[in-house]
Design a protein around this motif. Structure first.
Motif, PDB file in Angstrom:
ATOM      1  N   VAL B  68       0.869  -1.170   0.000  1.00 14.72           N
ATOM      2  CA  VAL B  68       0.000   0.000   0.000  1.00 14.72           C
ATOM      3  C   VAL B  68       0.910   1.226   0.000  1.00 14.72           C
ATOM      4  N   ILE B  69       0.859   1.995  -1.085  1.00 13.27           N
ATOM      5  CA  ILE B  69       1.768   3.140  -1.228  1.00 13.27           C
ATOM      6  C   ILE B  69       0.956   4.428  -1.355  1.00 13.27           C
ATOM      7  N   PHE B  70       1.102   5.309  -0.377  1.00 14.53           N
ATOM      8  CA  PHE B  70       0.471   6.628  -0.458  1.00 14.53           C
ATOM      9  C   PHE B  70       1.363   7.500  -1.332  1.00 14.53           C
ATOM     10  N   THR B  71       0.806   7.967  -2.432  1.00 14.13           N
ATOM     11  CA  THR B  71       1.589   8.750  -3.384  1.00 14.13           C
ATOM     12  C   THR B  71       0.655   9.747  -4.043  1.00 14.13           C
ATOM     13  N   CYS B  72       1.174  10.597  -4.896  1.00 19.34           N
ATOM     14  CA  CYS B  72       0.302  11.588  -5.535  1.00 19.34           C
ATOM     15  C   CYS B  72       0.903  12.051  -6.845  1.00 19.34           C
ATOM     16  N   ASN B  73       0.203  12.936  -7.538  1.00 21.83           N
ATOM     17  CA  ASN B  73       0.663  13.420  -8.855  1.00 21.83           C
ATOM     18  C   ASN B  73       1.749  14.473  -8.729  1.00 21.83           C
ATOM     19  N   THR B  74       1.654  15.300  -7.687  1.00 22.00           N
ATOM     20  CA  THR B  74       2.347  16.584  -7.698  1.00 22.00           C
ATOM     21  C   THR B  74       3.677  16.619  -6.959  1.00 22.00           C
ATOM     22  N   CYS B  75       3.873  15.709  -6.018  1.00 27.08           N
ATOM     23  CA  CYS B  75       5.074  15.780  -5.182  1.00 27.08           C
ATOM     24  C   CYS B  75       6.311  15.350  -5.978  1.00 27.08           C
ATOM     25  N   THR B 146       2.207  10.071   6.514  1.00 28.41           N
ATOM     26  CA  THR B 146       2.441  11.497   6.748  1.00 28.41           C
ATOM     27  C   THR B 146       2.956  12.196   5.501  1.00 28.41           C
ATOM     28  N   ARG B 147       3.476  11.433   4.559  1.00 27.29           N
ATOM     29  CA  ARG B 147       4.103  12.075   3.406  1.00 27.29           C
ATOM     30  C   ARG B 147       3.916  11.184   2.183  1.00 27.29           C
ATOM     31  N   THR B 148       4.195  11.775   1.021  1.00 31.54           N
ATOM     32  CA  THR B 148       4.211  10.967  -0.196  1.00 31.54           C
ATOM     33  C   THR B 148       5.621  10.981  -0.764  1.00 31.54           C
ATOM     34  N   PRO B 149       6.138   9.830  -1.233  1.00 32.02           N
ATOM     35  CA  PRO B 149       5.532   8.502  -1.112  1.00 32.02           C
ATOM     36  C   PRO B 149       5.814   7.888   0.258  1.00 32.02           C
ATOM     37  N   HIS B 150       4.869   7.088   0.752  1.00 31.51           N
ATOM     38  CA  HIS B 150       4.991   6.454   2.068  1.00 31.51           C
ATOM     39  C   HIS B 150       4.437   5.030   1.912  1.00 31.51           C
ATOM     40  N   VAL B 151       5.295   4.047   2.156  1.00 27.70           N
ATOM     41  CA  VAL B 151       4.949   2.651   1.866  1.00 27.70           C
ATOM     42  C   VAL B 151       4.541   1.896   3.136  1.00 27.70           C
TER      43      VAL B 151
END
Lengths: 184, 210
Positions: B68-75, B146-151
């Protein structure tokens, strides 16, 4: 009736705590402008000193009677940019008071010429800017502070007697209040 | 006498309300402040994928675990890791540990991380894994991202999805070819082999979740 009052009080305290927790959440965020990623740019003449962590570490342990305000930031971090004027103001107000502000940029190498230099020039930043370029973050983050989870903005204030690490953003008043715990 | 009973009743009700508020509070505080630690059981979720379908961990029958990886387009850090996240999925999905990417950012604060932009990015980069939108930001606080990317590496067990590793993908965001320690690959390999994971947590600079 007393019991009722106590219970009422308990409930308000609980609610109060919840509010406080909400406000405590200060996190870094990327700036809205999209990145211009340029490949093949050379960084031969970047305007700021570039350190790996070993080169940078002495700046976290100076023992010369001054108080150091070391702010970790990046041009892509919106809350960092928002608090930058407060660090500049502290710098101009306190520079004759044995206080030094060091702005440690964590911008990536492809941003040094394209974003960092123009930002510092356009904002007319007067405090010292250095670049920390060391990808082995899992090794050096705990050496700055064991408390640091890796979010920015983050700030270390220290002198020979005392050091405190803050993984949060500041208003001018908050920053000034913290600083005065070191210089008074 | 009657009045007294009413008062007693109100007191009881208040005790109930206070107990409820306290119980609720404790749980909220745990979730918001700390999130999961290694060894905790991770909650499932049902979030919308860029293809419009709802995705839950329970949908993956044959899985042995999840990245499960919290990530996003912009960071910028998230962008630096996009290709490596695709490579992780390509390597570990066949071994039963698929990547589940979740964008935790609030598009009203970060317009570049809205659902339409997620679709664009997923198509552009050719994401081969679910890229889910944490609508209402309900999932990331539970996990404690708390941040992207965060695994968060989860192991599927009979009793639930257990958290095995939390942290960074590897030890060099700048240059995949200069990586010395592939934290996530080491963790998945150890998990699949039934070995101790070391390290179980790592730190990295990332963009705060907004």
């Amino acid at each position: 009736m007393n019991k009722l009052l106590t219970l009422g009080l308990m409930i308000s305290i609980i609610m109060g705590c919840a509010e406080e927790k909400k406000q405590k959440k200060v996190e870094a965020e990327t700036a809205d402008n999209e990145l211009v990623v340029q490949k093949d740019n050379t960084n031969t003449d970047v305007a700021f000193p570039i350190y790996d962590f070993d080169g940078f570490e002495p700046m976290l342990h100076k023992d010369d009677g001054k108080t150091y305000v070391v702010n970790f930031w990046a041009t892509w971090c919106k809350p960092c940019i928002e608090e930058m004027p407060h660090f500049e103001r502290i710098h101009s107000e306190q520079k004759n008071n044995n206080v030094e502000v060091i702005l440690v940029s964590l911008d990536m190498p492809n941003m040094w010429k394209t974003r960092l230099e123009p930002f510092v020039e356009n904002k007319n930043i007067q405090a010292e800017v250095v670049i920390l370029d060391d990808p082995k973050q899992n090794d050096w983050i705990p050496k700055v502070s064991e408390e640091w989870g890796g979010g920015i903005p983050a700030t270390l204030i220290y002198n020979k007697d005392k050091r405190t690490f803050y993984e949060r953003g500041f208003t001018y008043e908050e920053l000034n209040n913290e600083l005065y715990k070191f210089i008074n | 006498m009657k009045k007294r009973r009413i008062l007693g009743g109100s007191a009881l009700l208040l005790i109930f309300v206070a107990a409820f508020a306290m119980g609720f509070k404790v749980e909220t505080e745990h979730n918001l402040d700390k999130g999961y630690q290694v060894g905790d059981k991770a909650a499932d979720f049902s979030l919308k994928n860029v293809d419009g379908a709802m995705v839950s961990l329970s949908d993956f029958d044959g899985a042995r675990g999840f990245l499960v990886i919290f990530t996003c387009n912009t960071c910028p850090y998230a962008q630096a890791y996009e290709d490596r996240i695709i490579a992780l999925d390509a390597k570990y999905k066949p071994q039963g540990v698929p990547v589940i990417a979740i964008n935790p950012n609030d598009p009203s604060v970060k317009p570049g991380d809205g659902f339409a932009k997620m679709k664009e990015r997923a198509a552009e980069k050719g994401f081969i894994f679910p890229y889910l939108f944490d609508e209402g930001q309900k999932v990331y606080p539970k996990y404690g991202a708390t941040r992207t990317p965060h695994v968060f590496l989860l192991e599927k067990t009979a009793t639930g999805n257990m958290v095995k590793y939390i942290g960074a993908i590897d030890d060099n965001y700048q240059d995949a070819s200069q990586v010395d320690e592939t934290f996530v690959e080491n963790a998945v390999d150890a998990m699949l082999a039934g070995n101790e994971i070391n390290p179980k947590t790592t730190k990295a600079i990332g963009c705060g979740i907004k």
